[in-house]
Structure formats: C-alpha cells, structure tokens
Motif scaffolding. Structure first.
Motif, short mmCIF file in Angstrom:
data_model
loop_
_atom_site.label_atom_id
_atom_site.label_comp_id
_atom_site.label_asym_id
_atom_site.label_seq_id
_atom_site.Cartn_x
_atom_site.Cartn_y
_atom_site.Cartn_z
N ALA A 253 0.75 -1.14 0.00
CA ALA A 253 0.09 -0.06 0.04
C ALA A 253 0.82 1.40 0.10
CB ALA A 253 -1.11 0.17 1.31
N ASN A 254 1.97 1.25 0.90
CA ASN A 254 2.90 2.13 0.73
C ASN A 254 3.56 2.66 -0.60
OD1 ASN A 254 2.27 2.14 3.31
ND2 ASN A 254 4.33 1.57 4.12
N LYS A 255 3.97 1.41 -1.31
CA LYS A 255 4.52 1.57 -2.63
C LYS A 255 3.28 2.21 -3.62
CE LYS A 255 8.21 -0.43 -3.41
NZ LYS A 255 9.54 0.12 -3.72
N LEU A 256 2.30 1.88 -3.49
CA LEU A 256 1.20 2.24 -4.45
C LEU A 256 0.70 3.95 -4.22
CD1 LEU A 256 -1.63 -0.53 -4.03
CD2 LEU A 256 -0.29 0.11 -6.10
N ALA A 257 0.90 4.20 -2.81
CA ALA A 257 0.92 5.61 -2.73
C ALA A 257 2.20 6.44 -3.28
CB ALA A 257 0.99 5.74 -1.14
N LEU A 258 3.30 5.79 -3.28
CA LEU A 258 4.47 6.35 -3.88
C LEU A 258 4.27 6.53 -5.37
CD1 LEU A 258 7.29 7.57 -3.90
CD2 LEU A 258 8.26 5.24 -3.96
N GLN A 259 3.60 5.49 -5.97
CA GLN A 259 3.41 5.55 -7.36
C GLN A 259 2.32 6.52 -7.70
OE1 GLN A 259 2.53 1.31 -8.43
NE2 GLN A 259 4.46 0.83 -7.39
N HIS A 260 1.23 6.63 -7.16
CA HIS A 260 0.25 7.71 -7.41
C HIS A 260 0.96 8.92 -7.12
CE1 HIS A 260 -3.28 9.77 -6.88
NE2 HIS A 260 -3.96 8.45 -7.41
N PHE A 261 1.63 9.12 -6.13
CA PHE A 261 2.60 10.64 -5.82
C PHE A 261 3.35 10.81 -7.33
CE2 PHE A 261 6.74 12.49 -4.67
CZ PHE A 261 6.24 13.67 -4.61
N THR A 262 4.01 9.71 -7.49
CA THR A 262 4.88 10.01 -8.85
C THR A 262 4.17 10.48 -10.15
OG1 THR A 262 6.28 8.42 -7.66
CG2 THR A 262 6.95 8.79 -10.35
N ARG A 263 2.94 9.59 -10.21
CA ARG A 263 2.16 10.00 -11.38
C ARG A 263 1.52 11.56 -11.39
NH1 ARG A 263 2.65 7.78 -16.36
NH2 ARG A 263 2.19 5.34 -16.21
N HIS A 264 1.23 11.77 -9.95
CA HIS A 264 0.18 12.92 -9.86
C HIS A 264 0.79 14.01 -9.09
CE1 HIS A 264 -2.75 10.77 -11.88
NE2 HIS A 264 -2.62 9.65 -11.01
N GLY A 265 2.15 14.21 -8.57
CA GLY A 265 2.82 15.33 -8.34
C GLY A 265 4.18 15.54 -8.16
N LEU A 266 5.04 14.39 -8.37
CA LEU A 266 6.35 14.57 -8.36
C LEU A 266 7.03 15.49 -9.26
CD1 LEU A 266 9.25 13.47 -7.42
CD2 LEU A 266 9.10 11.89 -8.96
N LEU A 267 6.65 15.61 -10.58
CA LEU A 267 7.15 16.41 -11.42
C LEU A 267 6.76 18.15 -11.00
CD1 LEU A 267 7.09 14.05 -14.59
CD2 LEU A 267 8.86 14.36 -12.75
N GLY B 166 -2.73 -5.11 -10.19
CA GLY B 166 -3.72 -5.41 -11.07
C GLY B 166 -3.99 -4.12 -12.04
N ALA B 167 -5.22 -3.79 -12.16
CA ALA B 167 -5.47 -2.86 -13.10
C ALA B 167 -5.42 -1.42 -12.51
CB ALA B 167 -6.57 -3.14 -13.79
N THR B 168 -4.37 -1.07 -11.81
CA THR B 168 -4.11 0.50 -11.30
C THR B 168 -3.82 1.37 -12.24
OG1 THR B 168 -1.94 0.19 -10.66
CG2 THR B 168 -3.49 -0.76 -8.99
N GLU B 169 -3.15 0.95 -13.44
CA GLU B 169 -2.54 1.78 -14.46
C GLU B 169 -1.65 2.85 -13.98
OE1 GLU B 169 -6.05 3.30 -16.51
OE2 GLU B 169 -6.64 1.67 -17.31
N LEU B 170 -0.96 2.58 -12.89
CA LEU B 170 0.19 3.48 -12.26
C LEU B 170 1.48 3.17 -13.05
CD1 LEU B 170 -0.77 3.24 -8.59
CD2 LEU B 170 -1.13 5.32 -10.21
N MET B 171 1.57 1.88 -13.39
CA MET B 171 2.72 1.66 -14.05
C MET B 171 2.70 1.45 -15.52
SD MET B 171 4.72 1.50 -11.34
CE MET B 171 6.02 1.15 -11.92
#
Length: 466
Positions: free
Chosen positions: A372-386, A421-426
């Motif tokens: 769950a922590n990793k999913l949060a990091l991926q979501h942040f990378t997609r929607h905030g990091l840059l 699964g189908a999170t489409e984050l990666m």
C-alpha cells in the motif's frame, strides 16, 4: 470458496527448542494450499539413484521439464479434474544431506481452487530395483477395514487412481500395483483466500487517495532533507531528496511490526489512521545539465521506482551502477523501504522464527501494508512529483510532464504484480526472481550468505538441530 479449510490439528508442526509450539491457526484460516509452493516428499534410495544417474526413469529437473509429463519421470503432477498431467521440475534438496527431500515445483502457478495429486511411479534404487511403496500407501491400499483408511481408499480407488491412469496411460495399477509408490492429493487455495487481503488493501488505498477528501499531493508530502551533488566534479547525482509521504494505514497499530490488518478497516475501506512512509528521489546530473543548457544533457525519459532485495533497504538505490544508468538515460530514481521485507523487519522475522511463531500473520500483513505504501508512492509520482521544486534547477516552471513510470523489482515480485492489478500506475515492470519462495532464496542464494551464516546461527540456537 473451495468448501475446504486447511486443518493442521494438534502438534503436527515441529516444536522449537524449549518446546515452543508452532500454532497453525493462521494456516488454518486458508481454504487450500499454495499454488506456487513446492511439494515435498522422500523415498529412501531416491537420492543415491538420482546421483548415480543410470536410470532412464528419474527425477526430471528444471532443464528437462518437458520430460516431466512422460513415462521417463518418476514424479507425475496430476490435475485431477482435467485428468491431465502438469509440467513441473523435481530435484533433490541437499540443504541437509543426511535428511534429503525431493522438491517438486510446478512449471507455472497452479490454478486456484483446483484438485491436484502428486504420484511417484516406478522409482528404482541404485541397483535398479523398485523402491518399496511407503508404509502409508501400503496400509491405505491393503484393504484394512479401518474407517479412516476405508474412506480414503474409496477416494483413491474411485477418483485419484482413475485420473492418474487416464493422465498417464502407460501406468496400470491393476497390472503393477507396486509401481505406485506414493500418491497424495491436495486442494489449492482460492483466489479470494490467497489474494483477497492484498487486493482489498490495494483497492482501499487507491479509493482513499483518489477520494475528494485527500486533495492535492502537495499536502501529503514533506521534505526531510535535500543533498546537492557536485556535477562539475564528476558526480552522477545532481540532487538527492529524502522525504516522507502520507499513506492510508490498515494495520491495527501504527509503527508496530507485530500488528496485523484491521479487518473492519479493510472491509470498509476506512484506514485506521494516516501513516507516514519515507522515500528517496535521485535526480541525475544529466537532467540538471538539460535544465541549464549544459553539456552531457539528457531530457527526462522516465521515472524508475527501484525495489530493493530481501532484507535490504532504500539505500540500495544509491548503488553506483544504478545511478550511472540513470544519468546516462535520463531517469529519475525513486525508492522506498519494502515494509515487511526490509532490513528493519529482519529482527521481527527472527523473533517469529525463534520465539513467537504465532505472529507470522503479522509478517504477511506488514508486507501488504508495505505494498500500500508503494502504491501511494507510485500515485504521487504520477500526480505530483514532477510539479515540485525538487525537479527545478533554474527559475521557471517545470517542463516535465507525463513521462513513463518504470519499476525494477526484486522478490516477491509476483505477489506485488498481483497487487498492482489494473491500477494503471505503472507503464512497465522488470521482475527479478519472480515467484521464488523466500525459503529457497534465503537458504541457497549467495546474496544471503550473511543471513545464513549469522542470523541462521541465532535461530539454530533456539530451534536446535532437530
């Protein structure tokens, strides 16, 4: 979902030293056996015959998986319902040369909620003589009028042996009953029982992060420290950012490795609290050069999340080979400790093995929170990091938008892949040692010499040689 429950009764599991009992209550919650774990057995004489290598019918190892479904294989893995053979590999486990085992691995994960059987046929000793069937097989099929044997014998005679005979037409129990030296069946776990908790936490995590109350990621990420690199002096990294982010928390207690998942929190998608997870971001010198119009510039091509090895930590993302690759290709690297399998979890695992085996469920549940922590990091990378100032090297707005997010993973990558699964984050993942059980990696990989040499000696002091 299978209609069954694992039923390890009484003290069937071996005790630890000091007569500390292994409580199977966690295993008994499951509705079947693993779809990926090895099947273990042994018949006296198999090791010596396999080492001599003079028999045409033998254990077929990973180099000869195609032969595992032929008459040349001692072991036959049967899909009972389909009445068909399943490709696999079989080999001698030499971890304890005095008490060897045969390990049987399916060539691919078995189906969930399925009836399987493992048979040993026509195994011979070093002299070419048939190895005698096990005492249990003899008692089971000898016609003893014991109710337990009678009920099992009916299942063998009416279901298992007919399925084996159809799947392996070269074998006839009627003509050669002594050729069947071992046969046992098992039900594999359902997808709900095996994957339900991790999928539920995955969905609940994303539901909270995507919900209106969560808001913008800028409110949930905090900088701990920023280290500026010396690119003019040959450094590979222009900037390293150490930070932390908020994550929905589904364990019953915050911070405690002994905590298990809160069933109500998971089922209602309502976190017990908001936790914090630390991570690191490495921005290579080539990206800084692109921002300031310098030499050796590279435009940002991707963000790569790097997953460390078993019982390591996010510092592994600072390895020179990885930073050189990022600098040469224009990658930003992110990394986070894998809660449940990081260096900070090693003592908890040792404690489980040495003194409190009943807390093994907590190891699994901390892994799930770690995903769950990793999913949060991926979501942040997609929607905030840059969008953060971390990426800026001169005045002006960032120009980096919508780049691929890659993932490099160590074990247990299959489990993590399922959680995605189908999170489409990666956009793409690289899986290393996919599906290999922890037990085999720890005991055989050269990467874990320290673990075996030192941690293993501690455990032996509590478990004892027997």
């Amino acid at each position: 979902d299978t209609g069954y429950r694992v039923a390890l009764e009484g003290n069937v599991l071996p005790p630890l030293k000091g007569d500390i009992r292994l409580d199977p209550f966690f295993l008994n919650k499951l509705d079947g056996f693993s779809t990926m774990a090895p099947m273990l057995f042994y018949l006296e004489g198999l090791k010596e015959a396999q080492e001599r290598g003079s028999n045409d019918v033998r254990l077929q190892g990973p180099e000869d998986i195609a032969l595992s479904v032929t008459s040349r294989s001692v072991t036959l893995l049967v899909d009972v319902k389909a009445q068909a053979l399943v490709a696999h590999s079989a080999e001698i486990d030499y971890l304890d040369s005095d008490r060897p085992l045969v390990m049987v691995f399916p060539a691919k994960p078995l189906n969930h909620n399925r009836h399987y059987a493992l048979a040993v046929l026509h195994a011979t000793d070093v002299h070419g003589n048939l190895i005698s069937p096990t005492l249990g097989m003899k008692s089971l099929l000898s016609g003893q009028d014991d109710k337990v044997y009678r009920d099992r014998r009916e299942r063998y005679e009416n279901i298992l042996i007919p399925a084996l005979s159809i799947a392996a037409p070269w074998f006839s129990y009627e003509r050669n009953p002594d050729g069947l030296q071992l046969l046992f069946d098992f039900q594999t776990i359902s997808a709900t029982s095996q994957l339900g908790p991790i999928r539920a936490v995955r969905d609940a995590t994303l539901a909270n992060i995507d919900g209106p109350e969560w808001g913008d990621w800028s409110k949930h990420v905090r900088t701990v420290t920023i280290v500026e690199g010396q690119c003019s002096r040959g450094a590979l990294v222009a900037r390293t950012v150490h930070a932390e982010l908020d994550v929905p928390w589904f364990l019953g207690a915050l911070g405690r490795r002994e905590a298990t998942l809160d069933v109500v929190a998971v089922s209602t998608s309502t976190p017990t609290t908001i936790g914090r997870a630390k991570f690191v971001v490495h921005i290579p010198c080539s990206l800084r050069a692109a921002a300031i119009k310098g030499t050796d510039a590279k435009e940002l091509r991707a963000v790569m999340e790097y997953g460390h090895g078993l019982f390591y930590n996010r510092n592994e993302a600072s390895d020179q080979f990885l930073l050189a690759m990022a600098n040469a290709n224009g990658y930003i690297i992110t990394a986070m400790d894998w809660r449940g399998m990081s260096s900070f979890d090693l003592l908890m695992v040792v404690k489980v093995l040495m003194s409190t085996p009943k807390t093994f469920e907590a190891v699994r549940d901390n892994l799930i929170q770690g995903y769950a922590n990793k999913l949060a990091l991926q979501h942040f990378t997609r929607h905030g990091l840059l969008d953060l100032d971390w990426i800026r090297f001169k005045t002006g707005s960032n120009q980096h938008h919508s780049v691929p997010l890659y993932q490099g993973l160590h074990p247990p990558s299959i489990f993590y892949g399922i959680s995605q699964g189908a999170t489409e984050l990666m956009d793409r993942s690289i899986l290393a040692v996919s599906g290999t059980p922890f037990a085999l990696i720890l005991t055989r990989s050269l990467d874990f010499y320290f673990t075996r040499r030192y941690i293993g000696s501690w455990i032996l002091g509590f478990v004892g040689p027997d």
